[in-house]
Enzyme design. Structure first.
Site, PDB file in Angstrom:
ATOM      1  N   ILE A   1     -10.472  48.804  22.827  1.00  0.00           N
ATOM      2  CA  ILE A   1     -10.393  47.364  22.558  1.00  0.00           C
ATOM      3  C   ILE A   1      -9.639  46.655  23.679  1.00  0.00           C
ATOM      4  O   ILE A   1     -10.057  45.591  24.156  1.00  0.00           O
ATOM      5  CB  ILE A   1      -9.743  47.106  21.173  1.00  0.00           C
ATOM      6  CG1 ILE A   1     -10.669  47.621  20.066  1.00  0.00           C
ATOM      7  CG2 ILE A   1      -9.449  45.620  20.980  1.00  0.00           C
ATOM      8  CD1 ILE A   1     -10.039  47.688  18.683  1.00  0.00           C
TER       9      ILE A   1
ATOM     10  N   ALA B   1      -4.169  43.792  16.812  1.00  0.00           N
ATOM     11  CA  ALA B   1      -3.916  45.205  16.510  1.00  0.00           C
ATOM     12  C   ALA B   1      -3.496  45.375  15.051  1.00  0.00           C
ATOM     13  O   ALA B   1      -4.339  45.553  14.159  1.00  0.00           O
ATOM     14  CB  ALA B   1      -2.875  45.747  17.476  1.00  0.00           C
ATOM     15  N   ARG B   2      -2.208  45.310  14.804  1.00  0.00           N
ATOM     16  CA  ARG B   2      -1.634  45.385  13.458  1.00  0.00           C
ATOM     17  C   ARG B   2      -0.357  44.541  13.467  1.00  0.00           C
ATOM     18  O   ARG B   2       0.357  44.501  14.468  1.00  0.00           O
ATOM     19  CB  ARG B   2      -1.241  46.819  13.102  1.00  0.00           C
ATOM     20  CG  ARG B   2      -2.368  47.714  12.672  1.00  0.00           C
ATOM     21  CD  ARG B   2      -2.873  47.384  11.267  1.00  0.00           C
ATOM     22  NE  ARG B   2      -3.896  48.331  10.839  1.00  0.00           N
ATOM     23  CZ  ARG B   2      -5.208  48.194  11.062  1.00  0.00           C
ATOM     24  NH1 ARG B   2      -5.663  47.132  11.694  1.00  0.00           N
ATOM     25  NH2 ARG B   2      -6.064  49.098  10.627  1.00  0.00           N
TER      26      ARG B   2
ATOM     27  N   GLU C   1      -0.442  42.128   4.722  1.00  0.00           N
ATOM     28  CA  GLU C   1      -1.621  41.297   4.439  1.00  0.00           C
ATOM     29  C   GLU C   1      -2.108  41.557   3.009  1.00  0.00           C
ATOM     30  O   GLU C   1      -2.048  42.689   2.556  1.00  0.00           O
ATOM     31  CB  GLU C   1      -2.743  41.662   5.424  1.00  0.00           C
ATOM     32  CG  GLU C   1      -2.387  41.370   6.864  1.00  0.00           C
ATOM     33  CD  GLU C   1      -3.410  41.971   7.830  1.00  0.00           C
ATOM     34  OE1 GLU C   1      -4.425  42.516   7.371  1.00  0.00           O
ATOM     35  OE2 GLU C   1      -3.164  41.909   9.051  1.00  0.00           O
TER      36      GLU C   1
ATOM     37  N   HIS D   1      -7.366  38.402   9.393  1.00  0.00           N
ATOM     38  CA  HIS D   1      -7.791  39.745   9.799  1.00  0.00           C
ATOM     39  C   HIS D   1      -9.329  39.848   9.827  1.00  0.00           C
ATOM     40  O   HIS D   1      -9.930  40.536   8.985  1.00  0.00           O
ATOM     41  CB  HIS D   1      -7.191  40.803   8.867  1.00  0.00           C
ATOM     42  CG  HIS D   1      -7.249  42.192   9.436  1.00  0.00           C
ATOM     43  ND1 HIS D   1      -6.355  43.173   9.111  1.00  0.00           N
ATOM     44  CD2 HIS D   1      -8.114  42.761  10.314  1.00  0.00           C
ATOM     45  CE1 HIS D   1      -6.669  44.292   9.755  1.00  0.00           C
ATOM     46  NE2 HIS D   1      -7.751  44.053  10.500  1.00  0.00           N
TER      47      HIS D   1
HETATM   48  C1  8YV Z   1     -11.122  46.156   9.405  1.00  0.00           C
HETATM   49  C2  8YV Z   1      -9.410  47.196  11.027  1.00  0.00           C
HETATM   50  O1  8YV Z   1     -10.985  44.794   9.156  1.00  0.00           O
HETATM   51  O2  8YV Z   1     -10.566  48.765  12.339  1.00  0.00           O
HETATM   52  C3  8YV Z   1      -9.545  48.489  11.756  1.00  0.00           C
HETATM   53  O3  8YV Z   1      -8.579  49.277  11.742  1.00  0.00           O
HETATM   54  O4  8YV Z   1      -8.360  46.812  10.670  1.00  0.00           O
HETATM   55  C4  8YV Z   1     -10.603  46.335  10.790  1.00  0.00           C
HETATM   56  O5  8YV Z   1     -11.683  46.654  11.572  1.00  0.00           O
HETATM   57  C5  8YV Z   1     -10.528  46.921   8.274  1.00  0.00           C
HETATM   58  O6  8YV Z   1     -10.614  48.270   8.473  1.00  0.00           O
HETATM   59  C6  8YV Z   1     -11.170  46.487   6.953  1.00  0.00           C
HETATM   60  O7  8YV Z   1     -12.005  47.414   6.422  1.00  0.00           O
END
Ligand code: 8YV
Length: 301
Positions: free
Chosen positions: A143, A219-220, A249, A267
């Site tokens: 990414i 990211a997070r 979240e 998100h």
């Molecule tokens: C999704 C994510 O929104 O890939 C990830 O880790 O956070 C996102 O692509 C999430 O997994 C919801 O299912």
């Protein structure tokens, strides 16, 4: 997941939905027999739940983040953990660029301005051009690289910091997150969340980004010290932020609602029809492989 993906799960398996209170009793009864779990990247599955599932063989994450699943514990119980690599890279990078441009060109502010009938009656602030600016990428995985390629198309120069050496890039590597922030006009956070990267964007990094600096996070939430970020936005330590991810979240800190120069998204990085189809198909393929007695194709642990 998308209804047509869930329909395929329902057609092939007996499915219990943990989030549906109406299924609580049936789910409790089925716990010893559950062999696969499908979950989101931000949701994962706790060790407490894993311990309730003695037949569990695969956790299929609909995403790439593994921060909410204990990869070592699952391996010790012979549980495969799978993700959806590759297919969401471009959309998450696009979201990062959208947030960056949204902040630099005041898109959310402009939308509200027009709707509120202020156009022609009040002034609107000038934006900032990405062209000629320096973008720093924190976490140069797939990414991060996709974000960098896009940033170059906007005339930006790219540098990065990554936990391990990255061979296949000519972008400048910085020695630390603070060093990266000091050398950046826009800091794009693309790093995988883990215990080692928790709060990696701290008060020192934000200070180094500086009062004209822009922070983007796809990211997070956990990789940013949110106390430090809210303080930095409110006291002008940094100029602005575009955020797709948050701690806790969807019940994020209300202080974000009033933070100045901040664009917030719920998100949505991977949330396009095209990518969610591809992610769902990978989840289905991983679960199908497990039930067929094969190694799920995108196992990560
Ligand atoms: C999704 C994510 O929104 O890939 C990830 O880790 O956070 C996102 O692509 C999430 O997994 C919801 O299912």
């Amino acid at each position: 997941m998308m209804p047509f993906i869930e329909d395929q799960l329902d057609a092939a398996y007996t499915v219990h939905r943990l989030y549906d209170p109406a299924q609580k009793v049936a789910l409790e009864a089925a716990l010893p027999k559950i062999r696969a779990v499908a979950t989101g990247g931000g949701t994962g599955l706790s060790n407490e739940w894993i311990e309730k599932l003695p037949s569990l063989g695969v956790i299929a994450i609909n995403g790439v983040g593994t921060d909410k699943v204990d990869l070592i514990f699952t391996r010790s119980r012979n549980i495969d953990v799978t993700t959806t690599p590759g297919v969401l890279t471009d959309d998450v990078a696009d979201m990062g660029i959208a947030l960056m441009l949204g902040v630099l060109r005041h898109i959310a502010k402009g939308d509200a301005f027009v709707r509120q009938g202020k156009w022609g009656r009040e002034g609107f602030p000038l934006g900032n051009s990405p062209k000629g600016k320096r973008v720093g990428i924190l976490g140069l995985g797939q990414i991060g690289k996709a974000f960098g390629r896009r940033a170059e198309a906007f005339g930006m120069s790219v540098r990065y910091w990554n936990r391990s050496a990255v061979a296949d890039t000519s972008w400048k590597s910085c020695v630390s997150p603070v060093d990266l922030a000091e050398d950046s006009d826009v800091l794009a956070v693309c790093i995988a969340a883990s215990a080692a990267t928790q709060n990696i964007v701290n008060a020192d990094v934000l200070k180094a980004l500086g009062k004209t600096g822009v922070l983007v996070n796809v990211a997070r939430g956990s990789v940013i010290d949110e106390d430090a970020l809210l303080a930095a936005l409110n006291n002008g330590t940094i100029a602005a932020a575009g955020l797709d991810v948050f701690v806790n979240e969807p019940n994020i800190r209300q202080d974000f609602f009033t933070a100045p120069n901040t664009v917030l998204m719920p998100h949505q990085g991977s949330a396009t029809v095209e990518t969610r189809v591809a992610m769902g198909e990978l989840v289905l393929a991983n679960i199908a492989a497990h039930f067929a007695g094969e190694k799920p194709p995108t196992t990560v642990n």
